[in-house]
Scaffold this motif. Structure first.
Motif, mmCIF file in Angstrom:
data_model
loop_
_atom_site.group_PDB
_atom_site.id
_atom_site.type_symbol
_atom_site.label_atom_id
_atom_site.label_comp_id
_atom_site.label_asym_id
_atom_site.label_seq_id
_atom_site.Cartn_x
_atom_site.Cartn_y
_atom_site.Cartn_z
ATOM 1 N N GLU A 31 61.601 -34.213 63.410
ATOM 2 C CA GLU A 31 60.447 -33.324 63.216
ATOM 3 C C GLU A 31 59.974 -33.323 61.760
ATOM 4 O OE1 GLU A 31 63.287 -32.510 64.845
ATOM 5 O OE2 GLU A 31 62.443 -32.554 66.877
ATOM 6 N N GLN A 32 60.928 -33.279 60.825
ATOM 7 C CA GLN A 32 60.561 -33.314 59.409
ATOM 8 C C GLN A 32 59.899 -34.638 59.049
ATOM 9 O OE1 GLN A 32 64.558 -32.598 58.048
ATOM 10 N NE2 GLN A 32 64.012 -30.576 57.217
ATOM 11 N N LEU A 33 60.460 -35.709 59.555
ATOM 12 C CA LEU A 33 59.910 -37.033 59.271
ATOM 13 C C LEU A 33 58.496 -37.151 59.834
ATOM 14 C CD1 LEU A 33 61.071 -39.546 57.838
ATOM 15 C CD2 LEU A 33 61.703 -40.423 60.082
ATOM 16 N N ALA A 34 58.299 -36.689 61.055
ATOM 17 C CA ALA A 34 56.977 -36.737 61.689
ATOM 18 C C ALA A 34 55.960 -35.892 60.927
ATOM 19 C CB ALA A 34 57.072 -36.267 63.135
ATOM 20 N N GLU A 35 56.382 -34.706 60.522
ATOM 21 C CA GLU A 35 55.479 -33.816 59.776
ATOM 22 C C GLU A 35 55.068 -34.439 58.443
ATOM 23 O OE1 GLU A 35 55.960 -29.643 57.470
ATOM 24 O OE2 GLU A 35 56.641 -29.657 59.564
ATOM 25 N N ALA A 37 55.142 -37.624 57.691
ATOM 26 C CA ALA A 37 54.337 -38.823 57.958
ATOM 27 C C ALA A 37 52.883 -38.419 58.195
ATOM 28 C CB ALA A 37 54.881 -39.580 59.165
ATOM 29 N N GLY A 38 52.684 -37.335 58.928
ATOM 30 C CA GLY A 38 51.334 -36.846 59.196
ATOM 31 C C GLY A 38 50.623 -36.356 57.945
ATOM 32 N N ALA A 39 51.394 -35.893 56.977
ATOM 33 C CA ALA A 39 50.823 -35.391 55.722
ATOM 34 C C ALA A 39 50.828 -36.453 54.628
ATOM 35 C CB ALA A 39 51.605 -34.165 55.246
ATOM 36 N N TRP A 40 51.268 -37.675 54.958
ATOM 37 C CA TRP A 40 51.334 -38.787 54.001
ATOM 38 C C TRP A 40 52.192 -38.450 52.788
ATOM 39 C CZ3 TRP A 40 49.280 -43.530 55.135
ATOM 40 C CH2 TRP A 40 48.427 -43.572 56.238
ATOM 41 N N THR A 41 53.334 -37.783 53.016
ATOM 42 C CA THR A 41 54.203 -37.404 51.899
ATOM 43 C C THR A 41 55.569 -38.073 51.971
ATOM 44 O OG1 THR A 41 54.922 -35.408 53.074
ATOM 45 C CG2 THR A 41 53.053 -35.177 51.556
ATOM 46 N N LEU A 42 55.682 -39.166 52.699
ATOM 47 C CA LEU A 42 56.938 -39.890 52.774
ATOM 48 C C LEU A 42 57.071 -40.870 51.620
ATOM 49 C CD1 LEU A 42 57.078 -40.829 56.565
ATOM 50 C CD2 LEU A 42 58.426 -39.084 55.386
ATOM 51 N N ARG A 43 58.317 -41.022 51.143
ATOM 52 C CA ARG A 43 58.591 -42.098 50.194
ATOM 53 C C ARG A 43 58.469 -43.413 50.948
ATOM 54 N NH1 ARG A 43 63.433 -39.212 49.504
ATOM 55 N NH2 ARG A 43 64.505 -41.117 50.162
ATOM 56 N N LEU A 44 58.319 -44.511 50.233
ATOM 57 C CA LEU A 44 58.121 -45.818 50.853
ATOM 58 C C LEU A 44 59.237 -46.155 51.834
ATOM 59 C CD1 LEU A 44 56.388 -48.326 51.088
ATOM 60 C CD2 LEU A 44 57.607 -49.278 49.135
ATOM 61 N N GLU A 45 60.490 -45.896 51.441
ATOM 62 C CA GLU A 45 61.626 -46.196 52.325
ATOM 63 C C GLU A 45 61.550 -45.361 53.602
ATOM 64 O OE1 GLU A 45 62.349 -44.716 49.149
ATOM 65 O OE2 GLU A 45 62.227 -46.653 48.157
ATOM 66 N N THR A 52 59.600 -47.822 61.995
ATOM 67 C CA THR A 52 60.622 -48.420 62.846
ATOM 68 C C THR A 52 60.987 -47.472 63.985
ATOM 69 O OG1 THR A 52 61.480 -49.681 60.973
ATOM 70 C CG2 THR A 52 62.929 -49.456 62.897
ATOM 71 N N ILE A 53 61.122 -46.192 63.692
ATOM 72 C CA ILE A 53 61.432 -45.207 64.731
ATOM 73 C C ILE A 53 60.303 -45.136 65.756
ATOM 74 C CG2 ILE A 53 61.688 -42.721 65.172
ATOM 75 C CD1 ILE A 53 63.455 -42.644 62.638
ATOM 76 N N GLU A 54 59.056 -45.194 65.295
ATOM 77 C CA GLU A 54 57.933 -45.214 66.244
ATOM 78 C C GLU A 54 58.043 -46.413 67.186
ATOM 79 O OE1 GLU A 54 53.971 -43.246 64.458
ATOM 80 O OE2 GLU A 54 54.596 -45.078 63.441
ATOM 81 N N GLY A 55 58.410 -47.561 66.640
ATOM 82 C CA GLY A 55 58.569 -48.754 67.463
ATOM 83 C C GLY A 55 59.712 -48.608 68.460
ATOM 84 N N ILE A 56 60.814 -48.042 68.004
ATOM 85 C CA ILE A 56 61.956 -47.814 68.900
ATOM 86 C C ILE A 56 61.556 -46.857 70.014
ATOM 87 C CG2 ILE A 56 64.232 -46.721 69.059
ATOM 88 C CD1 ILE A 56 64.805 -47.929 66.242
ATOM 89 N N ASP A 57 60.859 -45.773 69.663
ATOM 90 C CA ASP A 57 60.431 -44.810 70.679
ATOM 91 C C ASP A 57 59.520 -45.475 71.704
ATOM 92 O OD1 ASP A 57 61.927 -42.866 69.445
ATOM 93 O OD2 ASP A 57 60.211 -41.838 68.533
ATOM 94 N N TYR A 58 58.658 -46.353 71.249
ATOM 95 C CA TYR A 58 57.781 -47.068 72.179
ATOM 96 C C TYR A 58 58.610 -47.944 73.127
ATOM 97 C CZ TYR A 58 54.419 -50.275 74.126
ATOM 98 O OH TYR A 58 53.691 -51.020 75.005
#
Length: 71
Positions: A31-35, A37-45, A52-58
């Motif tokens: 949930e934190q990662l998704a939030e 990602a939606g706010a564009w506040t993730l570090r590059l890593e 990758t998680i989105e791809g796995i979920d798919y």
């Protein structure tokens, strides 16, 4: 010679284990990662982990995240 993409085969259990390892590596819950990602506040890593998680979920459930359906 034609270069062909490498195909990696994983079982659903292997994908779930990889997903869990990635979340631990990111140091955030899904949930934190998704939030972030939606706010564009993730570090590059973390952004690489998120994609990758989105791809796995798919691969596991065949659904596309809502933001990708709109594109």
């Amino acid at each position: 010679m034609i270069d062909r993409p490498t195909v990696i085969h994983r079982t659903p259990d292997q994908l779930r284990a990889q997903r869990a390892r990635l979340l631990a590596e990111a140091g955030l819950s899904y949930e934190q990662l998704a939030e972030r990602a939606g706010a564009w506040t993730l570090r590059l890593e973390q952004q690489d982990i998120w994609h990758t998680i989105e791809g796995i979920d798919y691969l596991l459930d065949g659904t596309v995240p809502a933001e990708q359906e709109e594109q």
